[in-house]
Design a protein around this motif. Structure first.
Motif, PDB file in Angstrom:
ATOM      1  N   SER A 151       0.822  -1.205   0.000  1.00  0.00           N
ATOM      2  CA  SER A 151       0.000   0.000   0.000  1.00  0.00           C
ATOM      3  C   SER A 151       0.856   1.255   0.000  1.00  0.00           C
ATOM      4  O   SER A 151       1.818   1.363   0.759  1.00  0.00           O
ATOM      5  CB  SER A 151      -0.888  -0.011   1.239  1.00  0.00           C
ATOM      6  N   ILE A 152       0.475   2.210  -0.842  1.00  0.00           N
ATOM      7  CA  ILE A 152       1.207   3.479  -0.877  1.00  0.00           C
ATOM      8  C   ILE A 152       0.899   4.318   0.360  1.00  0.00           C
ATOM      9  O   ILE A 152       1.617   5.265   0.669  1.00  0.00           O
ATOM     10  CB  ILE A 152       0.910   4.255  -2.180  1.00  0.00           C
ATOM     11  N   SER A 153      -0.150   3.936   1.111  1.00  0.00           N
ATOM     12  CA  SER A 153      -0.421   4.673   2.351  1.00  0.00           C
ATOM     13  C   SER A 153       0.105   3.943   3.589  1.00  0.00           C
ATOM     14  O   SER A 153      -0.248   4.293   4.712  1.00  0.00           O
ATOM     15  CB  SER A 153      -1.918   4.971   2.476  1.00  0.00           C
ATOM     16  N   SER A 154       0.953   2.948   3.381  1.00  0.00           N
ATOM     17  CA  SER A 154       1.600   2.288   4.527  1.00  0.00           C
ATOM     18  C   SER A 154       2.394   3.308   5.337  1.00  0.00           C
ATOM     19  O   SER A 154       2.937   4.257   4.779  1.00  0.00           O
ATOM     20  CB  SER A 154       2.581   1.218   4.036  1.00  0.00           C
ATOM     21  N   PRO A 155       2.483   3.085   6.647  1.00  0.00           N
ATOM     22  CA  PRO A 155       3.245   4.037   7.465  1.00  0.00           C
ATOM     23  C   PRO A 155       4.737   4.012   7.145  1.00  0.00           C
ATOM     24  O   PRO A 155       5.283   2.980   6.771  1.00  0.00           O
ATOM     25  CB  PRO A 155       2.990   3.541   8.895  1.00  0.00           C
ATOM     26  N   PHE A 178      -0.784  10.756  -1.680  1.00  0.00           N
ATOM     27  CA  PHE A 178      -1.226   9.364  -1.525  1.00  0.00           C
ATOM     28  C   PHE A 178      -0.683   8.710  -0.247  1.00  0.00           C
ATOM     29  O   PHE A 178      -1.180   7.679   0.168  1.00  0.00           O
ATOM     30  CB  PHE A 178      -0.732   8.522  -2.709  1.00  0.00           C
TER      31      PHE A 178
END
Lengths: 345, 345
Positions: A151-155, A178
């Motif tokens: 995921s591009i929104s992973s921390p 994003f």
């Protein structure tokens, strides 16, 4: 009457600018690349003051032969591209010929493509399209994690850039929308010697982008990046910058995007790394040997690699802006005035 | 001991949450969809208090039959999806069974896919990929405007949304970073009766997004949009919302993206419109009849249409969050407590 030679019709708007200039315009009459002969014949006319050339046409190579055949009056060669790897800039400058190009105006469109390729690669879109085209969708069993990618929104992601000029910065700006707000990414970039210039080095990128931005060495960038975007110039130093050794240091979950020039990434080494799962995937707008790339090319066949045919700047507005800048460079140069954008090396 | 039936292993993390709950967990032992028989047999156990079902598995349909076979103790059916078109919510509620779903957690990943499909469609990526796979790249003549599409940074675009819930708003937020700063887009959206709720209607979207945002009628949205993103719920009112009449009102240069449910866009009408050049292109994460879509489907074959196999929420982080929300809904419901996210119609 002094002349400007144009190796390809560059569209209505830009041709109108040329027509209203004080020069006679000699334009390749065909809607096709001009032959080498046509080009060499026409540039040798002593009345020629400027030449507009294209990047994607083999006959338009500005090499020793081209420069030797140029008439005495040629003051400028203006390319319809930002890249100038088809031009011997030093030899041209030594003959007093300025080289114009079209930077800046294509930053947005290339950045758009780099973000698109990043998303396509992370989300396994090439694999999804291949699944449908091979008739496999009806029998794909649903499962909670089937066809999932990182995921591009992973921390706490790390975004890496090889080269940190205009296009990298525009790409970064887009990618940030994003990414995770609560655990924002950090940014690492490589700049080759001489680039960026001192003003760029002094810029406070961290303040500019609101996240940590750090210049690092090649190996650190390879090791740390979750998303690695290649956007440096092609120079002898950057050819094969991303090779077996570099890829071997990358994370298994990392994606690589090349929006610059094919030879910066070694195709054989990348194919091996992709097929071995050494990195997660790659998205390539450019590839060594283009356009002579067939469906059996290992990078075209790899499920975790998407290859598109060098479309980075291919949007209508951008090409119009490039055409206009190309002809204005030619006109200014032919008049003996400063170019709007001159290649200086 | 009261039980929760789970029709599919939903991943290590979420299964651990179930295991540490005060319920006995009856999970389909296969890494495959559970058979209808397995489901109906297991939910009829009088000790069952909750059921977790999947969206993409035909046997998991929560219809009259399913509800009739539910044991007396069932208080909740929790679906591993935001959509609930496979569930007869009214009939379930009438039997005192709450329906849980997983909204919110997939907004980011679906918005990412919608932006990716927008860029892919505008920039003719499907055509580019098909060109390479058919061996056509080496003979593609370069030309200033070859393979060019409309630019997302063109001045004064209109972005249209069918539905303006969480995912539309996240998609808009992302699209805005790509659009013109000097001549920003305006935004128009359709909301069906009952949605958005009053709080959403009262929200000052123009202030929220920094550009003009206006609720409009269907026909105006069709006529005005340069980029049209479909993100409404599938209801009897929205099936075939985008049909021949709607498509006929759209601009020739417009692109359509469907990130919601296939039947909202009429496939036959869309194929006709695409092949006739009535709109510029389409990007579809969903399509009527999925997953029974073969390579000869007219929308798969169309050069100006990209179809991907319903991957909107397919990123690892998102699916983990969906799995967690799904099982927590089931646990809360089985305990007789409020769900974290209940479908209310």
């Amino acid at each position: 009457m002094p002349k400007i030679v144009v190796t390809r019709n560059v569209g209505e708007d830009a041709m109108a600018i040329l027509s209203s200039s004080p020069f006679e315009i000699i334009v390749n009459p065909d809607d096709a690349p001009a032959s080498r002969e046509w080009i060499l014949d026409n540039i040798s006319d002593p009345e020629v003051a400027g030449v507009c050339v294209m990047h994607g046409q083999p006959g338009d190579k500005v090499d020793e032969e081209f420069l030797e055949r140029c008439g005495e009056g040629v003051k400028v060669v203006s390319t319809f591209s930002v890249g100038y790897d088809h031009i011997n800039v030093k030899a041209a400058n030594a003959k007093g010929i300025k080289i114009g190009h079209t930077p800046g105006v294509l930053s947005d469109s290339v950045a758009d493509i780099c973000v698109m390729l990043t998303l396509m690669t992370m989300r396994r879109v090439e694999e999804g399209i291949q699944l449908i085209k091979s008739g496999g969708w009806p029998t794909l069993p649903w499962a909670p994690f089937v066809m999932c990618g990182p995921s591009i929104s992973s921390p706490n992601l790390t975004l890496g850039f090889l080269g940190f000029g205009r296009i990298s910065q525009q790409t970064l700006k887009r990618l940030l929308v994003f990414t995770s707000k609560s655990h924002p990414p950090k940014v690492v970039y490589l700049s080759s010697r001489g680039r960026p210039n001192q003003a760029e080095i002094d810029a406070d990128w961290t303040k500019e982008f609101g996240v940590s931005v750090e210049r690092k060495e090649k190996d650190e960038i390879a090791t740390e990046s979750d998303i690695l975007v290649v956007l440096c110039n092609q120079t002898p130093e950057t050819v094969n910058l991303v090779d077996k050794a570099f890829l071997g240091k990358m994370k298994k979950t990392a994606v690589l995007v090349n929006g610059a020039r094919g030879p910066i990434v070694n195709s054989e080494d990348l194919a091996v790394a992709l097929n071995a799962g050494q990195i997660f995937g790659a998205g390539l707008d450019v590839i060594t040997g283009e356009p002579n790339i067939g469906p059996d090319h290992p990078l075209v066949k790899a499920k975790n690699c998407v290859v598109i045919p060098h479309m980075g700047s291919a949007d209508i507005d951008t090409r119009k802006k490039m055409a206009e800048l190309c002809v204005r460079n030619a006109i200014n140069g032919a008049k003996g005035e400063a170019l709007l954008a001159e290649v200086k090396i």
